[in-house]
Design an enzyme around this catalytic site. Structure first.
Site, PDB file in Angstrom:
ATOM      1  N   TRP A  27     -10.938  -8.530   2.303  1.00  0.00           N
ATOM      2  CA  TRP A  27     -11.500  -8.971   1.191  1.00  0.00           C
ATOM      3  C   TRP A  27     -11.942 -10.593   1.091  1.00  0.00           C
ATOM      4  CZ3 TRP A  27      -8.700  -4.454   1.359  1.00  0.00           C
ATOM      5  CH2 TRP A  27      -8.745  -3.346   1.069  1.00  0.00           C
ATOM      6  N   HIS A  77       0.464   3.962  -2.810  1.00  0.00           N
ATOM      7  CA  HIS A  77       0.311   5.733  -2.674  1.00  0.00           C
ATOM      8  C   HIS A  77       1.417   6.896  -3.193  1.00  0.00           C
ATOM      9  CE1 HIS A  77      -3.498   4.536  -0.494  1.00  0.00           C
ATOM     10  NE2 HIS A  77      -3.622   3.411  -0.693  1.00  0.00           N
ATOM     11  N   HIS A 111      -6.364  -5.966  -3.730  1.00  0.00           N
ATOM     12  CA  HIS A 111      -7.169  -6.650  -2.331  1.00  0.00           C
ATOM     13  C   HIS A 111      -7.265  -7.641  -2.171  1.00  0.00           C
ATOM     14  CE1 HIS A 111      -9.251  -2.346  -3.452  1.00  0.00           C
ATOM     15  NE2 HIS A 111      -8.002  -2.031  -2.642  1.00  0.00           N
ATOM     16  N   ARG A 114       0.642  -0.998   0.399  1.00  0.00           N
ATOM     17  CA  ARG A 114      -0.229   0.234   0.336  1.00  0.00           C
ATOM     18  C   ARG A 114       0.838   1.150  -0.272  1.00  0.00           C
ATOM     19  NH1 ARG A 114      -2.986   2.285   4.771  1.00  0.00           N
ATOM     20  NH2 ARG A 114      -4.243   3.716   3.950  1.00  0.00           N
TER      21      ARG A 114
END
Length: 357
Positions: free
Chosen positions: A258, A119, A242, A115
């Site tokens: 998820w 990002h 995810h 992540r």
């Protein structure tokens, strides 16, 4: 002052000639003793002789020294350190060693490192050629305070000791290599990576709103990803990440994983999204979906948009049928994401790092 060989010989002849001229009056010494009116002989001037000889000798010696002495060379300037593949491989291995997280989330820092890489790179704007992983501007406020980056201080702190051990690596390279390492070590495909990101200061921080909002639909998804230069197929492949990690109420507001294996990258995100039944979750948090069977899994409104949108759905179906197809497309799209806006040196090759497991 220097003397040539000719000058040395002339000076020597002059010295000896002077010496003989001084001694010449001694021939009439007997006559002088009987001639009281004769002038006394001049005193011997040995100082003159020694001075002349000394000048000649010194002059010749100076010539010999200057002609035969090697002049000292200036001290060599140390060459700057240029890291090689093996140096980056050591960094990769050190990151792999830190993935095990004990009681953090599901026992791995891998998902949060992915992540962070995502990002840091996803702020790129193709029109203005700003943002992207090269600046590593999430180190500074206000970018570190953007809502989409909540909780990523965990990932940055995990990698900080590694940066201290290898201070020559830029934060941009370290964060993206951390994402590559996490993908591969958590069972995902090999991702090609190359170094060259240059860190920037706080003045290069990107504005808020450049990262996806999980509460929105397909139009928003396309706006975000098209701005970076991705197409629909690449969008769906990237969202397949995810399969890893979970949401946190104190970060995004959403809650839950998820998939049933949030520390192992598979195509389960697509199979569950396509084949399971989902309903709106009844709770006090933001709107999200949960599975009918176990009520332990979640999907974001942005995830559900992938099966509601006809062009997105065909890629969901493709990846649900074939994990190999998902891995192939994800590897390419993720590698592209990590390089957005980066100016690499000419000839810098892409590398693959073997997993440590």
């Amino acid at each position: 002052m220097s003397f040539s060989r000719t000058a040395f010989r002339s000076a020597s002849r002059s010295v000896f000639a002077s010496a003989f001229r001084v001694k010449a009056p001694l021939r009439n010494a007997t006559h002088a003793r009987y001639n009281s009116s004769a002038a006394p002989p001049p005193a011997k001037n040995n100082t003159l002789i020694y001075a002349a000889v000394g000048v000649a000798v010194l002059g010749g010696g100076y010539y010999y020294y200057t002609a035969n002495t090697v002049k000292p060379t200036p001290a060599a300037i140390p060459k700057p350190f240029v890291p090689t593949y093996e140096d980056y491989k050591k960094v990769y291995s050190k990151i792999a060693d830190t993935l095990e997280a004990g009681d953090y989330d599901d026992g791995s820092y891998g998902p949060v490192l992915i992540r962070l890489a995502w990002h840091a790179s996803g702020t790129y704007d193709a029109k203005t050629n700003t943002g992207g992983s090269s600046g590593a501007t999430m180190r500074f406020s206000p970018e570190s305070d953007h809502g989409a980056n909540n909780g990523l201080d965990v990932a940055r702190k995990v990698l900080e000791p590694i940066h201290a051990e290898f201070p020559w690596i830029s934060y941009g390279d370290l964060w993206t290599l951390g994402g590559v390492c996490a993908v591969q070590e958590l069972g995902g495909p090999t991702v090609k990576w190359r170094p060259g990101r240059v860190d920037a200061d706080a003045s290069a921080c990107t504005p808020d709103g450049r990262l996806p909002d999980g509460a929105k639909g397909s139009d928003h998804i396309r706006d975000i990803f098209y701005r970076m230069g991705f197409n629909d197929q690449e969008i769906v492949a990237l969202v397949g990440a995810h399969a890893l990690g979970r949401c946190h109420p104190d970060r995004s507001g959403f809650d839950g994983p998820w998939t049933f294996a949030p520390t192992y990258l598979t195509n389960d995100f697509f199979t569950l999204l396509l084949n399971d039944k989902w309903h709106w979750k009844k709770w006090n948090g933001p709107a999200q979906f949960e599975d009918d069977k176990t009520k332990s899994l979640m999907m974001l409104p942005a995830d559900m948009a992938l099966v509601k949108d006809k062009n997105f759905k065909k890629y969901v179906e493709k990846y649900a049928k074939s994990q190999d197809a998902f891995f192939e497309d994800f590897s390419k799209a993720f590698g592209k994401l990590l390089e957005l806006g980066v100016s690499f040196k000419p000839g810098q090759e892409s590398w693959e790092f073997p997993t440590t497991a």
